[in-house]
Design a protein around this motif. Structure first.
Motif, PDB file in Angstrom:
ATOM      1  N   HIS A   1       0.826  -1.212   0.000  1.00 24.05           N
ATOM      2  CA  HIS A   1       0.000   0.000   0.000  1.00 24.05           C
ATOM      3  C   HIS A   1       0.855   1.255   0.000  1.00 24.05           C
ATOM      4  CE1 HIS A   1      -3.330  -2.630   0.782  1.00 24.05           C
ATOM      5  NE2 HIS A   1      -2.793  -3.060   1.907  1.00 24.05           N
ATOM      6  N   ALA A   2       0.301   2.305  -0.594  1.00 22.35           N
ATOM      7  CA  ALA A   2       1.017   3.576  -0.625  1.00 22.35           C
ATOM      8  C   ALA A   2       0.934   4.276   0.729  1.00 22.35           C
ATOM      9  CB  ALA A   2       0.434   4.475  -1.713  1.00 22.35           C
ATOM     10  N   HIS A   3      -0.160   4.076   1.420  1.00 21.58           N
ATOM     11  CA  HIS A   3      -0.323   4.722   2.712  1.00 21.58           C
ATOM     12  C   HIS A   3      -1.264   3.847   3.516  1.00 21.58           C
ATOM     13  CE1 HIS A   3      -1.571   8.523   5.195  1.00 21.58           C
ATOM     14  NE2 HIS A   3      -0.605   7.849   5.772  1.00 21.58           N
ATOM     15  N   ALA A   4      -0.810   3.341   4.610  1.00 20.49           N
ATOM     16  CA  ALA A   4      -1.671   2.465   5.403  1.00 20.49           C
ATOM     17  C   ALA A   4      -1.142   2.368   6.819  1.00 20.49           C
ATOM     18  CB  ALA A   4      -1.723   1.068   4.779  1.00 20.49           C
ATOM     19  N   ARG A   5      -2.065   2.104   7.708  1.00 20.92           N
ATOM     20  CA  ARG A   5      -1.684   1.853   9.095  1.00 20.92           C
ATOM     21  C   ARG A   5      -1.514   0.344   9.245  1.00 20.92           C
ATOM     22  NH1 ARG A   5      -5.381   4.938  11.324  1.00 20.92           N
ATOM     23  NH2 ARG A   5      -3.996   6.735  11.315  1.00 20.92           N
ATOM     24  N   ILE A   6      -0.467  -0.035   9.933  1.00 17.51           N
ATOM     25  CA  ILE A   6      -0.280  -1.455  10.198  1.00 17.51           C
ATOM     26  C   ILE A   6      -1.049  -1.774  11.478  1.00 17.51           C
ATOM     27  CG2 ILE A   6       1.407  -3.261  10.715  1.00 17.51           C
ATOM     28  CD1 ILE A   6       3.507  -1.540   9.251  1.00 17.51           C
ATOM     29  N   LEU A   7      -2.082  -2.583  11.354  1.00 12.58           N
ATOM     30  CA  LEU A   7      -2.898  -2.879  12.526  1.00 12.58           C
ATOM     31  C   LEU A   7      -2.306  -4.032  13.321  1.00 12.58           C
ATOM     32  CD1 LEU A   7      -6.456  -2.501  10.949  1.00 12.58           C
ATOM     33  CD2 LEU A   7      -5.144  -0.833  12.281  1.00 12.58           C
ATOM     34  N   SER A   8      -1.872  -5.045  12.598  1.00  6.93           N
ATOM     35  CA  SER A   8      -1.279  -6.174  13.315  1.00  6.93           C
ATOM     36  C   SER A   8      -0.376  -6.946  12.365  1.00  6.93           C
ATOM     37  CB  SER A   8      -2.378  -7.095  13.836  1.00  6.93           C
ATOM     38  OG  SER A   8      -3.030  -7.689  12.737  1.00  6.93           O
ATOM     39  N   ILE A   9       0.608  -7.583  12.946  1.00  3.83           N
ATOM     40  CA  ILE A   9       1.482  -8.443  12.162  1.00  3.83           C
ATOM     41  C   ILE A   9       1.580  -9.779  12.888  1.00  3.83           C
ATOM     42  CG2 ILE A   9       3.749  -8.742  11.118  1.00  3.83           C
ATOM     43  CD1 ILE A   9       4.181  -5.837  11.137  1.00  3.83           C
ATOM     44  N   ASP A  10       1.310 -10.844  12.170  1.00  5.66           N
ATOM     45  CA  ASP A  10       1.425 -12.173  12.754  1.00  5.66           C
ATOM     46  C   ASP A  10       2.572 -12.900  12.072  1.00  5.66           C
ATOM     47  OD1 ASP A  10       1.250 -14.706  13.667  1.00  5.66           O
ATOM     48  OD2 ASP A  10      -0.842 -15.041  13.081  1.00  5.66           O
ATOM     49  N   THR A  11       3.619 -13.123  12.815  1.00  3.83           N
ATOM     50  CA  THR A  11       4.805 -13.747  12.231  1.00  3.83           C
ATOM     51  C   THR A  11       4.932 -15.210  12.640  1.00  3.83           C
ATOM     52  OG1 THR A  11       6.119 -13.008  14.113  1.00  3.83           O
ATOM     53  CG2 THR A  11       6.082 -11.569  12.188  1.00  3.83           C
ATOM     54  N   SER A  12       3.960 -15.713  13.374  1.00  2.57           N
ATOM     55  CA  SER A  12       4.144 -17.039  13.980  1.00  2.57           C
ATOM     56  C   SER A  12       4.341 -18.140  12.934  1.00  2.57           C
ATOM     57  CB  SER A  12       2.973 -17.364  14.902  1.00  2.57           C
ATOM     58  OG  SER A  12       1.756 -17.189  14.200  1.00  2.57           O
ATOM     59  N   ALA A  13       3.546 -18.115  11.883  1.00  2.30           N
ATOM     60  CA  ALA A  13       3.682 -19.181  10.884  1.00  2.30           C
ATOM     61  C   ALA A  13       5.054 -19.102  10.209  1.00  2.30           C
ATOM     62  CB  ALA A  13       2.573 -19.052   9.843  1.00  2.30           C
ATOM     63  N   ALA A  14       5.514 -17.885   9.941  1.00  3.18           N
ATOM     64  CA  ALA A  14       6.833 -17.719   9.324  1.00  3.18           C
ATOM     65  C   ALA A  14       7.926 -18.216  10.258  1.00  3.18           C
ATOM     66  CB  ALA A  14       7.057 -16.250   8.972  1.00  3.18           C
ATOM     67  N   GLU A  15       7.772 -17.884  11.524  1.00  2.00           N
ATOM     68  CA  GLU A  15       8.791 -18.307  12.491  1.00  2.00           C
ATOM     69  C   GLU A  15       8.842 -19.819  12.640  1.00  2.00           C
ATOM     70  OE1 GLU A  15       7.372 -15.813  15.569  1.00  2.00           O
ATOM     71  OE2 GLU A  15       8.842 -14.229  15.159  1.00  2.00           O
ATOM     72  N   ALA A  16       7.689 -20.450  12.406  1.00  2.00           N
ATOM     73  CA  ALA A  16       7.628 -21.897  12.590  1.00  2.00           C
ATOM     74  C   ALA A  16       8.233 -22.662  11.417  1.00  2.00           C
ATOM     75  CB  ALA A  16       6.169 -22.315  12.776  1.00  2.00           C
ATOM     76  N   LEU A  17       8.459 -21.976  10.317  1.00  2.00           N
ATOM     77  CA  LEU A  17       9.004 -22.667   9.147  1.00  2.00           C
ATOM     78  C   LEU A  17      10.431 -23.135   9.440  1.00  2.00           C
ATOM     79  CD1 LEU A  17       8.072 -23.178   6.152  1.00  2.00           C
ATOM     80  CD2 LEU A  17       9.537 -21.253   5.540  1.00  2.00           C
ATOM     81  N   PRO A  18      10.707 -24.420   9.195  1.00  2.00           N
ATOM     82  CA  PRO A  18      12.060 -24.914   9.473  1.00  2.00           C
ATOM     83  C   PRO A  18      13.100 -24.111   8.700  1.00  2.00           C
ATOM     84  CG  PRO A  18      10.577 -26.742   8.990  1.00  2.00           C
ATOM     85  CD  PRO A  18       9.808 -25.492   8.709  1.00  2.00           C
TER      86      PRO A  18
END
Ligand SMILES: Cc1cc2nc3c(=O)[nH]c(=O)nc-3n(C[C@H](O)[C@H](O)[C@H](O)COP(=O)(O)OP(=O)(O)OC[C@H]3O[C@@H](n4cnc5c(N)ncnc54)[C@H](O)[C@@H]3O)c2cc1C
Ligand code: FES
Ligand code: FES
Lengths: 292, 759, 158
Positions: free
Chosen positions: B44-61
């Protein structure tokens, strides 16, 4: 890039069997220049990649006076360009193959892959249609042979049925009376792909032409035969005015695409210019004097 | 006698390792335990980041860490305007802004992990161009508003100047953003050591500015960071201080405490910005009938995108530099730098000069036509000359502009070709020219524009140069080598230039503002002369004669008076050490030019020297397809004494082709703030086929402030291309294109409009 | 998925390797064989920085899979020439200003080898066409064209 199984059959039959077994999961790999880009962008995610690399028979280029030319689908653009047979009997095609893309791609990419991918921004399809080419296709039920004209269907779409493999391209024996010209146009000199191209062949009958084939490529979803201009040019003594009129007819009949390389109006304009020039050139006239 | 080295064309000192493919770029570095990073960018050109969920990425071997704006230091970094964090914190301001990073065992795993990061955005209205950003009630990109910088400069009496003019011409020119297009996408390797120190190998034009930026962004002491310059695969301004990926890579290394490599893909590199600053320039000039410029009035609106970076400095150059090329009295400039929700723009070869050169030179040719004058004559009439003090207080120590003009007009056979144009036929030819100036050095980053060179003479008489001025292909190291070899009387092969390293090299500003030849070259000259006199002193002691009688040539010290008195250099160098109180020869010389910072009115002599250039070329316009091709071109660069003519020609050709690309071939396509052609197939830079033979010539003025008479080359040469082409197009078809790039569509539209004038 | 046994010759040396099917030739050369002279500049087949010779023909290694190379012979820039025995093209690139930053140089050298193999006496237009698969942002191509022309003129074309 995602992972996949890379299979290298050594016979056509085996290749066809693999395609039949794995159906939608499988995909043919020739030079790989188009496929690898598509796979990296995840536009294609085949699980089984069936390489034709070991089907050496499909790489050959053969000629007989009666049968004409047969180009194996796996012949690379560079092979076509450098083939003495092609240079001698079909200089128009040799020129197209020598002038497309760049040296590296010509050493990697196959003419079959070019036709099967059916990317509009390419050169051989319009040229081959104008030359009256046919293609041979192998499938589970044997081989079929169809005109190139009906092979290119739409954007990235051909007449290939699932499980089929393009095996070769056939060109009729050369006719000394048939003239052939090709023009590709790049939007700017720094572009890598044609924004439009025009292929013209015709039989010379006295000072006029007959059996005119005028095909536009790259500017349309798939090559488009310019039937009105073909009919107009037949039997007429070619002058610059005639060339300009043919160009106008083409511009009217053309249904161009719009993309980052140019919108429809721009493509119509460059096709008009290219048509006028190719007709003039084929008649030995100088198009540089006056504009359309 | 030692043959003179300075002034001789010679291969660059890095050429041999480069032709073997053995020069090491940051992306080639591999370290034990090294991990790989990939970046996730805002859609997006302009947006508020409401939430970021990194758990699935972190779980990747294979994934070691995933970081987001929540993890980075709160301290913000920037050149003057501190506007950025290591990763976007809470708000994204352009499509492509980095919002998260993954470190994993392989690039492929890191790439896969990116797709597992879930971000919830609240899209906000965006301002995507200057007009939107300036409109009533426009959304501010930053709380301070969308005008981030404003410049007003006025000298003389502009109104009186216009009143005195016989002709006045006004026009608006727009220039577009150019991608630097260095062939090496940004790459960095960063690693922490057991003492917590951070070492960063990266592709940079300035290791010390990189270190300063890292200290700020990572919020840690400057001295806890060491930056080493890897071989740089081209910079063109973008790798001075604005690129962000080295900052992110360094941060990631501190997070995982292991070496991390971040190689940007080409798409990444394009999306991350560092394009040149697009501008809209309104130019009004008055002239008397004889061509004397009586007044010049400039209004500039420039777009820096989401973060200011160096853009305000760039705009200052646009606003005033070209005034110094001519003998002017009445000038006025008003310039505003405007934020939009688009990629950050900034420094680019020419540093704001290209934009104004396009406007000014287009204007000069137009006004020459109005006056019935040849544009060359109009330039000659107004050109500044050696010894002049310019309207903004610049002291012109040497000016080869008239000679540049003469050279290119003769080379192209200007008068004859111009007369030949008939404006008929399908393919029409036309000729065009332009004249430009640039600084060599610029006292702008603080009150120092100096350079320090440390020179070590080894016991075998060979030398090592330590400097932190950067060679990114432009030939700085070769220039230093030539000066050093000549002064010391040793072969160039006996000189080694160490790669810039903040722990070992003396403090330097780096490669910007065409300052290296003139400032580092002078420092080199001083250091070499100092080393030389130390060698001669030692030799005099050893040989029992006067130092004044001795010289060094071909690696041998010998007496001019007594042919039997000589000693090979190694012997003297060892003698310098092996005696009571001896030591290895280690000298240091700093050169800080006698320049001043501009005062508040933007007045003062900021540079030790000024370079000039002119270009004349012929184009062919295809009136049916709109294609424009440069068919012949000549460029002359007044770079003072050319220390290495081979390099100067190389810079001229490269810059001229980059200018052709900007003018005719390259066009950033954006939709909704998104780059639509973020690859080299669709962002088309010139190929070898797309350009003609690039003829270049050199005007060797003798610059009093330069080392052996030299001043800067390379940036000047990018300045004249665009207007020369636009002028030639006008000459060919009578159509004036005032907005770059000159596309086939614009040519066709203009021709059509011309054929159907309003009834 | 599957690993593939590869047997090929790289710069004159036999190499046996086990590679996953999705490994690009450019990755295989750079990451597995540490032949980092082959560069990546676009990975979309445009810039030519990744050019290598396969059985003597120049190709883009970012448009090839490593598994395609079984039984083939590859030459990278590292195999072209070494100090003391530089290839004539390497020598001329140095002397004619055929490089600046050097990032594009390996790719141009490989393209030039292919070009001169097919056309030992190219004119400037043919040289430029032969380089159309490579991008250089530094030199403006002039030094590169000059280097190739002078190599050919010295009779090293073939
Ligand atoms: C930088 C660049 C510039 C280019 N410029 C041009 C240009 O100017 N003009 C031009 O014409 N082209 C151009 N091309 C396109 C190029 O010609 C094609 O990429 C190429 O011909 C595809 O052939 P390939 O053997 O690599 O096909 P692959 O990538 O192997 O295959 C392409 C597609 O065809 C299918 N396929 C391949 N062979 C067969 C077969 N025998 N039977 C059934 N299906 C098959 C594949 O499954 C795949 O879907 C350019 C490409 C690049 C990368
Ligand atoms: S990296 Fe292969 S062509 Fe650019
Ligand atoms: S030398 Fe830098 S890209 Fe060619």
């Amino acid at each position: 890039m995602h992972s996949f199984e890379f299979m290298e059959p050594t016979t056509l039959a085996e290749a066809l069997r693999l395609l039949a077994t794995h159906e939608d999961d499988a995909c043919v790999f020739a030079g790989g220049t188009a496929l690898l880009l598509a796979m990296r962008q995840r536009m294609m995610v085949p699980e089984i990649v069936v390489s034709l690399g070991r089907l050496h028979d499909l790489r050959t280029i053969g000629w007989t006076p009666a049968g004409g030319l047969r180009i194996g689908a796996l012949a690379r653009h560079g092979d076509v360009a450098r083939s003495e047979l092609v240079q001698q009997h079909y200089p128009m095609l040799a020129g197209v193959a020598a002038g497309l893309a760049n040296p590296q791609v010509r050493n990697q990419a196959t003419i079959g892959g070019n036709l099967c991918y059916a990317d509009p921004a390419t050169d051989p399809p319009s040229c081959l249609i104008a030359m009256g080419a046919e293609v041979t296709i192998a499938g589970p039920d044997g081989e079929r042979r169809i005109p190139m004209r009906t092979f290119s269907v739409d954007f990235f779409t051909t007449a290939l049925e699932p499980g089929e493999i393009l095996t070769g391209i056939l060109l009729p024996p050369p006719d000394p009376q048939r003239l052939g010209h090709y023009r590709r146009h790049l939007r700017t000199a720094a572009e890598h792909r044609p924004v439009a191209n025009v292929a013209l062949t015709a039989r010379r009958v006295g000072s006029a032409w007959d059996e005119v084939r005028l095909v536009v490529g790259a500017a349309t979803p798939s090559p488009q035969s310019m039937t009105r201009a073909e009919a107009y040019l037949a039997g007429r003594a070619i002058t610059l005015d005639v060339a300009a009129e043919a160009a106008s007819l083409v511009a009217e009949e053309l249904a161009p695409i719009s993309d980052g390389r140019g919108d429809a109006a721009f493509r119509r304009q460059v096709v008009r210019a290219a048509t006028r020039r190719i007709v003039a050139e084929a008649a030995g006239l100088d198009w540089k004097e006056t504009a359309a | 006698m030692t043959v003179s080295v300075v002034g001789q064309p010679m291969p660059q000192v890095s050429a041999q390792e480069k032709v073997q493919g053995r020069a090491v770029y940051a992306g080639d570095i591999k370290m034990a335990g090294m991990l790989h990073a990939k970046l996730l960018r805002s859609p997006h050109a302009h947006a508020r980041i409401l939430s970021i969920d990194t758990s699935a990425a972190e779980a990747l071997p294979g994934v070691k860490v995933v970081v987001t704006g929540d993890d980075v230091p709160r301290r913000r970094w920037g050149v003057h305007h501190k506007q950025q964090n290591v990763l976007a914190c809470g708000l994204v301001r352009f499509v492509g802004e980095e919002v998260a990073a993954v470190v994993a065992t392989t690039e492929a795993v890191a790439q896969d992990a990116l797709e597992l990061i879930r971000i919830e955005y609240e899209e906000l209205p965006a301002v995507l161009d200057i007009d939107a950003a300036l409109s009533e009630g426009a959304v501010p990109v930053h709380p301070e508003g969308n005008v981030v910088d404003e410049i007003n400069i006025a000298r003389g009496d502009v109104e009186a100047g216009f009143a005195a003019a016989d002709i006045v011409h006004e026009e608006v020119y727009t220039t577009h953003s150019q991608y630097p297009g260095y062939m090496e996408p940004m790459a960095t390797v960063a690693a922490t050591d057991g003492n917590g120190r951070l070492t960063v190998w990266t592709s940079t034009q300035s290791v010390f500015l990189a270190r300063q930026r890292l200290a700020e962004a990572l919020d840690r002491p400057i001295s806890s960071i060491r930056v080493i310059q890897a071989t740089v695969g081209g910079g063109f301004g973008a790798k001075i201080v604005e690129e962000r990926s080295s900052v992110i890579a360094a941060f990631l290394a501190t997070k995982v405490d292991r070496p991390v490599r971040l190689n940007l893909s080409r798409l990444d590199d394009i999306q991350s910005g560092c394009f040149s600053v697009p501008m809209r320039i309104r130019l009004k000039m008055g002239m008397t009938r004889d061509g004397t410029i009586t007044a010049k009035d400039v209004t500039i609106e420039a777009e820096c995108g989401a973060y200011a970076g160096l853009s305000p400095e760039v705009m200052l150059v646009t606003a005033m530099r070209s005034d110094n090329m001519q003998r002017l009295e009445n000038v006025r400039s008003h310039a505003r730098m405007i934020h939009t929700h688009t990629m950050p723009r900034g420094a680019f070869r020419g540093f704001g000069g290209t934009q104004m050169s396009f406007a000014l030179n287009s204007h000069m040719s137009t006004m020459a036509d109005m006056l019935g004058m040849d544009p060359f004559d109009l330039h000659r009439r107004n050109a500044i000359r050696t010894g002049d003090l310019s309207v903004h207080g610049w002291e012109i120590g040497s000016c080869g502009l008239p000679e540049c003009l003469d050279q290119v007009s003769t080379a192209l056979d200007w008068t004859a070709r111009r007369a030949r144009n008939t404006r008929c036929g399908v393919l029409r030819r036309g000729v065009g020219m332009a004249a430009v100036m640039h600084v060599s050095g610029n006292r702008t980053m603080g009150n120092w524009d100096g350079s320090t060179v440390v020179l070590k003479v080894n016991e075998d008489g060979r030398v090592v140069i330590l400097t932190a001025e950067s060679d990114m292909g432009q030939g700085a190291n070769t220039m230093l080598t030539q000066i050093c070899a000549q002064e010391l009387g040793i072969p160039v092969s006996h000189v080694t230039v160490q790669a810039p390293d903040t722990d070992n090299s003396p403090y330097c500003l780096g490669s910007l503002a065409s300052r290296v030849t003139i400032n580092a070259g002078n420092a080199m000259l001083g250091a070499a002369r100092q080393a030389r006199s130390q060698i001669l002193e030692a030799a005099a002691q050893k040989l029992g004669c006067e130092a004044a009688d001795l010289t060094i040539a071909d690696g041998v010290v010998h007496s001019g008076k007594n042919p039997n008195l000589f000693a090979p250099l190694p012997e003297i160098c060892r003698y310098h050490i092996f005696r009571h109180g001896g030591e290895g020869i280690l000298v240091r010389h700093t050169h800080d030019p006698k320049t001043v910072m501009m005062n508040k009115e933007h007045y003062g002599n900021i540079a030790p020297a000024y370079s000039f250039a002119a270009q004349a070329l012929e184009v062919e316009v295809d009136t049916e397809t709109g294609q424009v091709r440069v068919v012949e071109t000549y460029l002359s660069d007044d770079c003072g004494k050319a220390i290495n003519p081979l390099t100067v020609h190389g810079q001229s050709a490269g810059a001229a082709v980059q200018a052709v690309g900007w003018t005719l071939y390259e066009e950033l396509q954006m939709e909704g703030g998104r780059v639509m052609n973020g690859n080299l197939a669709d962002y088309t830079m010139p190929t070898a086929e797309a350009v003609p033979t690039m003829h270049s010539d050199i005007v060797e003025t003798d610059e009093p402030n330069g080392p052996l008479g030299a001043k800067g080359a390379s940036e000047t040469a990018i300045l004249p291309g665009a207007p020369a082409i636009a002028n030639a197009v006008y000459d060919a078809i009578g159509v004036r294109i005032t907005d770059l790039p000159i596309t086939p569509e614009k040519i066709l539209a203009a021709l059509a409009a011309k054929e159907q004038p309003h009834a | 998925m599957s690993g593939h046994k590869l047997s090929l010759v790289v710069n004159g040396e036999r190499v046996e390797a086990d590679v996953p099917s999705n490994r690009l030739l450019s990755e295989f050369l750079r990451d597995d064989l540490a032949l980092t002279g082959t560069k990546r500049g676009c990975e979309t087949g445009v810039c030519g920085a990744c050019s290598v010779l396969v059985d003597g023909d120049v190709v883009k290694s970012c448009l090839s899979l490593a598994v395609q190379m079984n039984g083939r012979e590859i030459t990278t820039v590292e195999g072209l020439g070494r100090v003391g025995a530089l290839h004539p093209l390497q020598q001329q690139f140095m002397e004619k200003g055929g490089l600046q930053c050097g990032y594009c140089t390996p790719g141009f050298l490989m393209a030039a080898v292919d070009l001169l193999k097919r056309n030992p006496n190219p004119d400037d237009a043919e040289i430029r066409e032969g380089l159309s698969g490579n991008l250089c942002r530094c030199t403006g191509y002039q030094g590169i064209v000059d280097a190739i022309r002078s190599t050919a003129e010295a009779g090293h074309g073939a």
